[in-house]
Design a protein around this motif. Structure first.
Motif, PDB file in Angstrom:
ATOM      1  N   PRO A  45      48.147  47.890  59.001  1.00  8.36           N
ATOM      2  CA  PRO A  45      48.742  46.683  58.411  1.00  8.36           C
ATOM      3  C   PRO A  45      48.437  46.532  56.911  1.00  8.36           C
ATOM      4  N   ILE A  46      47.455  47.288  56.428  1.00  8.85           N
ATOM      5  CA  ILE A  46      47.023  47.144  55.038  1.00  8.85           C
ATOM      6  C   ILE A  46      46.973  48.528  54.377  1.00  8.85           C
ATOM      7  N   ALA A  47      47.480  48.600  53.155  1.00 10.30           N
ATOM      8  CA  ALA A  47      47.372  49.838  52.362  1.00 10.30           C
ATOM      9  C   ALA A  47      47.352  49.445  50.889  1.00 10.30           C
ATOM     10  N   MET A  48      46.649  50.237  50.077  1.00  9.50           N
ATOM     11  CA  MET A  48      46.495  49.903  48.664  1.00  9.50           C
ATOM     12  C   MET A  48      46.398  51.155  47.807  1.00  9.50           C
ATOM     13  N   VAL A  49      46.871  51.030  46.565  1.00  9.75           N
ATOM     14  CA  VAL A  49      46.525  51.975  45.506  1.00  9.75           C
ATOM     15  C   VAL A  49      45.468  51.250  44.692  1.00  9.75           C
ATOM     16  N   SER A  50      44.217  51.671  44.866  1.00  7.89           N
ATOM     17  CA  SER A  50      43.074  50.932  44.345  1.00  7.89           C
ATOM     18  C   SER A  50      42.424  51.682  43.192  1.00  7.89           C
ATOM     19  N   LEU A  51      42.112  50.967  42.115  1.00  4.18           N
ATOM     20  CA  LEU A  51      41.412  51.525  40.964  1.00  4.18           C
ATOM     21  C   LEU A  51      40.097  50.777  40.795  1.00  4.18           C
ATOM     22  N   VAL A  52      39.024  51.508  40.522  1.00  5.59           N
ATOM     23  CA  VAL A  52      37.682  50.923  40.525  1.00  5.59           C
ATOM     24  C   VAL A  52      37.046  51.043  39.146  1.00  5.59           C
ATOM     25  N   ASP A  53      36.707  49.886  38.536  1.00 10.24           N
ATOM     26  CA  ASP A  53      35.978  49.940  37.275  1.00 10.24           C
ATOM     27  C   ASP A  53      34.523  49.566  37.517  1.00 10.24           C
ATOM     28  N   ASP A  54      33.832  49.110  36.495  1.00 11.71           N
ATOM     29  CA  ASP A  54      32.397  48.881  36.655  1.00 11.71           C
ATOM     30  C   ASP A  54      32.072  47.592  37.415  1.00 11.71           C
ATOM     31  N   GLU A  55      33.044  46.683  37.554  1.00 11.26           N
ATOM     32  CA  GLU A  55      32.758  45.410  38.208  1.00 11.26           C
ATOM     33  C   GLU A  55      33.659  45.101  39.400  1.00 11.26           C
ATOM     34  N   ARG A  56      34.802  45.746  39.481  1.00 13.46           N
ATOM     35  CA  ARG A  56      35.772  45.344  40.495  1.00 13.46           C
ATOM     36  C   ARG A  56      36.630  46.513  40.931  1.00 13.46           C
ATOM     37  N   GLN A  57      37.331  46.287  42.022  1.00  9.45           N
ATOM     38  CA  GLN A  57      38.435  47.177  42.381  1.00  9.45           C
ATOM     39  C   GLN A  57      39.707  46.362  42.181  1.00  9.45           C
ATOM     40  N   TRP A  58      40.681  46.999  41.557  1.00 11.49           N
ATOM     41  CA  TRP A  58      41.939  46.327  41.254  1.00 11.49           C
ATOM     42  C   TRP A  58      43.069  47.112  41.900  1.00 11.49           C
ATOM     43  N   PHE A  59      44.026  46.396  42.501  1.00 10.71           N
ATOM     44  CA  PHE A  59      45.081  47.045  43.247  1.00 10.71           C
ATOM     45  C   PHE A  59      46.337  47.179  42.392  1.00 10.71           C
ATOM     46  N   LYS A  60      46.667  48.407  42.062  1.00 10.30           N
ATOM     47  CA  LYS A  60      47.916  48.672  41.352  1.00 10.30           C
ATOM     48  C   LYS A  60      49.105  48.396  42.261  1.00 10.30           C
ATOM     49  N   ALA A  61      48.904  48.637  43.543  1.00  5.12           N
ATOM     50  CA  ALA A  61      49.925  48.314  44.549  1.00  5.12           C
ATOM     51  C   ALA A  61      49.199  47.933  45.839  1.00  5.12           C
ATOM     52  N   ARG A  62      49.821  47.080  46.630  1.00  4.19           N
ATOM     53  CA  ARG A  62      49.147  46.634  47.851  1.00  4.19           C
ATOM     54  C   ARG A  62      50.174  46.220  48.906  1.00  4.19           C
ATOM     55  N   VAL A  63      49.790  46.436  50.164  1.00  2.00           N
ATOM     56  CA  VAL A  63      50.578  45.991  51.310  1.00  2.00           C
ATOM     57  C   VAL A  63      49.618  45.280  52.253  1.00  2.00           C
ATOM     58  N   GLY A  64      49.950  44.056  52.654  1.00  4.05           N
ATOM     59  CA  GLY A  64      49.160  43.364  53.668  1.00  4.05           C
ATOM     60  C   GLY A  64      47.974  42.581  53.147  1.00  4.05           C
ATOM     61  N   VAL A  65      47.767  42.490  51.829  1.00  3.79           N
ATOM     62  CA  VAL A  65      46.692  41.661  51.264  1.00  3.79           C
ATOM     63  C   VAL A  65      47.305  40.737  50.211  1.00  3.79           C
ATOM     64  N   PRO A  66      46.845  39.476  50.154  1.00  2.00           N
ATOM     65  CA  PRO A  66      47.463  38.510  49.241  1.00  2.00           C
ATOM     66  C   PRO A  66      46.865  38.519  47.831  1.00  2.00           C
ATOM     67  N   TYR A  67      45.765  39.214  47.640  1.00  2.00           N
ATOM     68  CA  TYR A  67      45.082  39.203  46.339  1.00  2.00           C
ATOM     69  C   TYR A  67      45.186  40.594  45.700  1.00  2.00           C
ATOM     70  N   ASP A  68      44.944  40.661  44.378  1.00  3.17           N
ATOM     71  CA  ASP A  68      45.107  41.945  43.676  1.00  3.17           C
ATOM     72  C   ASP A  68      43.813  42.532  43.138  1.00  3.17           C
ATOM     73  N   GLU A  69      42.674  41.969  43.503  1.00  7.44           N
ATOM     74  CA  GLU A  69      41.406  42.567  43.096  1.00  7.44           C
ATOM     75  C   GLU A  69      40.283  42.047  43.966  1.00  7.44           C
ATOM     76  N   GLY A  70      39.164  42.763  43.908  1.00  2.54           N
ATOM     77  CA  GLY A  70      37.984  42.355  44.647  1.00  2.54           C
ATOM     78  C   GLY A  70      36.738  42.860  43.948  1.00  2.54           C
ATOM     79  N   CYS A  71      35.585  42.403  44.436  1.00  2.00           N
ATOM     80  CA  CYS A  71      34.311  42.788  43.828  1.00  2.00           C
ATOM     81  C   CYS A  71      33.975  44.234  44.167  1.00  2.00           C
TER      82      CYS A  71
END
Length: 407
Positions: A45-71
């Motif tokens: 149900p969930i898939a993401m193109v995730s990029l990870v920097d020094d503080e967060r992961q940010w989603f360039k694309a996402r399916v099934g999640v309402p937010y575009d970044e996380g810790c």
């Protein structure tokens, strides 16, 4: 890997990530399609193109999640960065690495995770293409292959955009250099031809045996030739100094100098030109204002600023001030034509001539402010220019106190 090596490797990875300038960009259908395919192929149900920097992961694309970044601290993808192959977590609740993770205990209640490292050229992992489910499970071999392929495709899309951006930057730079070359050829040829034509004309008159000149007229002609020769010398000196601005930089040998004395000498040397134009140059010399500087270069910078004020002022006055508090400062204010605010950032570019200068046919190759900033910067100072079209210009040169330099 030691702690030091690990920190250095992560700093290098983050530098590559920043260099691609992909974080926080707009959504793009190519990446959206990758996330959608990952979810459909893996049946999650969930898939993401995730990029990870020094503080967060940010989603360039996402399916099934309402937010575009996380810790980053709770990101499964941060663990996947270190893997050579797909990181698969069949049941996060029974995995000691993730059992107490807030993403497992709370939304989105992750039980299954699989992430394929998104590696760009050089093998640097920027993030993952990942899938998530609320139920424990595993991927089939074909699903793992598909996830790897999608991660490679996402990496290729990122590199393609970086290549396109670099190509655009190079093309823009080529256009800028071509424009600079044309400005140099046009400006310098004019600035050289004008005094040379004057010198040649007066020399022809001096050498005309058919109509010899009297001694006084001959001296006047020689004075004109001398002025034009001085103008040529100044132009060549400015151009030679300008070549250092863009290469090794200007180096100055600094000694204690009274800035007030220096400004007074420049103002005195500029007064004849101002008086010829009917302008007043006001300057009240204060007490000594000591700076650490090079007499020659500082004089050159001050001359450019004061002469610019005179050249661009047709009516009114030029005011020159020197103060030592809170730091050594020279302020030159004129009531001249002023400059459009949109042009101010370009005024310090080599060979740039403002529209005002072009319209009024004011002499100069467009190097003055370039050299002023380079000289002041070489002294550890800064230049501030404020102007409004039709309302005059103020140039402020600030220098560090000599005590901070001569230690």
């Amino acid at each position: 890997m030691t702690v030091t090596n690990g920190v250095q490797a992560e700093e290098a990875r983050l530098a590559v990530l920043r260099g691609h300038r992909i974080m926080d960009t707009e959504a793009e259908p190519e990446f959206d399609d990758i996330a959608l395919l990952a979810a459909e192929i893996c049946g999650t149900p969930i898939a993401m193109v995730s990029l990870v920097d020094d503080e967060r992961q940010w989603f360039k694309a996402r399916v099934g999640v309402p937010y575009d970044e996380g810790c980053r601290d709770s990101a499964f993808c941060a663990h996947a960065l270190e893997q050579q192959d797909v990181l698969e977590v069949p049941d996060a609740v029974s995995d000691p690495r993730f059992a107490t993770n807030p993403l497992v205990l709370g939304e989105p209640f992750i039980r299954f995770y699989a992430g394929a490292p998104l590696r760009v050229e050089g093998g640097v992992s920027l993030g993952t293409v990942c899938v998530v489910d609320h139920q424990p499970r595993t991927l089939t071999p074909s699903q793992r292959r598909a996830l790897r392929a999608l991660a490679r495709h996402a990496a290729a899309e990122i590199e393609l955009r970086s290549y396109a951006r670099r190509t655009a930057d190079v093309n823009r730079r080529v256009v800028e250099l071509e424009d600079l070359k044309n400005r140099i050829l046009t400006t310098v040829s004019h600035e050289l031809r004008t005094p040379l034509s004057s010198i040649r004309g007066y020399l022809e008159l001096l050498l005309d045996d058919a109509d010899p000149l009297d001694q006084e007229t001959g001296r006047d002609f020689l004075a004109v030739i001398q002025r034009n020769a001085h103008r040529l010398t100044s132009l060549v000196d400015d151009m030679l100094l300008a070549t250092k601005v863009g290469s090794e930089g200007i180096e100055v040998v600094r000694v204690p100098i009274d800035l007030a004395d220096l400004v007074a000498a420049v103002v005195a040397g500029s007064r004849p030109l101002a008086e010829h134009k009917g302008l007043e140059v006001s300057f009240e010399k204060p007490g000594p204002v000591i700076v650490a500087g090079s007499h020659r270069e500082l004089t050159q910078a001050l001359q450019h600023v004061v002469l610019n004020a005179i050249k661009f002022t047709t009516d009114g006055a030029i005011t020159v001030q020197v103060t030592g508090e809170p730091r050594p400062t020279v302020i030159v204010t004129d009531t001249g034509t002023g400059i459009d605010e949109g042009e101010i950032p370009r005024l310090f570019d080599p060979f740039y001539r403002s529209e005002t200068a072009e319209a009024a046919a004011i002499q100069g190759p467009g190097l003055g402010l370039t050299l002023v900033r380079a000289i002041v910067n070489a002294h550890g100072g800064q230049v501030d220019l404020r102007s409004r079209l039709g309302a005059g210009t103020t140039v402020v040169l600030q220098f560090p106190p000599s005590a901070e330099v001569l230690v």
